[in-house]
Design an enzyme around this catalytic site. Sequence first.
Site, PDB file in Angstrom:
ATOM      1  CE1 TYR A  44      -2.982  -3.069   0.401  1.00 37.91           C
ATOM      2  CE2 TYR A  44      -3.523  -2.349   2.617  1.00 37.91           C
ATOM      3  CZ  TYR A  44      -3.695  -3.236   1.581  1.00 37.91           C
ATOM      4  OH  TYR A  44      -4.574  -4.278   1.709  1.00 37.91           O
ATOM      5  CG  HIS A 102      -0.578  -8.339   0.185  1.00 40.24           C
ATOM      6  ND1 HIS A 102      -0.302  -7.003   0.160  1.00 40.24           N
ATOM      7  CD2 HIS A 102      -1.905  -8.438  -0.055  1.00 40.24           C
ATOM      8  CE1 HIS A 102      -1.415  -6.323  -0.088  1.00 40.24           C
ATOM      9  NE2 HIS A 102      -2.398  -7.175  -0.227  1.00 40.24           N
TER      10      HIS A 102
END
Length: 272
Positions: A44, A102
């Site tokens: 992110y 992730h």
Amino acid sequence: MNIYLQRGYERSFGTFPLKGEQLHAALDTALDIGYRSIDTAQMYGNEKDIGECLSAAAITRNDLFITTKVHPENFTDKLFIPSVEKSLRDLRIDQIDILLLHWPPVGGQILSSLQLLEQAYKQKLALHIGVSNYTSAMMRTAASIINTPLIINQVEFHPLLNQDALLDASDETNIPLSSYCSVARGQISQYPVFEEIGKNYGKSSSQVALRWILQKGVSINSMSTKRKNIENNFNVMDFVLSSIDMSRIEVMTSLNHRLIDKDLVPWAPNWD
């Protein structure tokens, strides 16, 4: 049992794709409303912003529950641990509450990345570990090849997508699920059934969808930059959907409307 539910952090504030002033404003609002579980990821690019915001907040570290995720590019012996250490520095904390992988590695060979994740746990860089975007087959394999419990698999989960295969795998492996895209990126509002049900409880369409997820035993991640929406996403603990309404919503999962597919994320696995 889902540790988010057990610890009272069943509602996490998601931070993708927020950065800079927009992130600070939204996170400050979320903390003011009552969020204490914060979800981020190396991918992110906002861990440093979150660290600055949390360090300035009048909230003790023990009251916060922080999840971050290791980028697949860091799934190597050389990069994994240093990347986690950088996440800790950026977040300004000594230990991550939940550290996730992730995505599964391209090709689906999950052993080496799980071993690196377990190494981070043994080095006390993370209090708990888990995964994200694992298929049901990967969940079963993962549960059988490492000794440290995986306490979550964060996946796309909302009432417009049938995830029964993952729920079954969760029961078999004792790896709970956590949702992202919890209101299908706002598409819940396109279907009148959610508004109809919500009127009976004095709740919005999105609140009905989030409550349905919680009653499935799945913790929720939601993100907004608008105070009213952040409040609505948080205020889903004061009502319970009836079994009839749960069944009405369950019918909607037959739409199988997946948002995160290979067109959007080319490295995504072959979903169940």
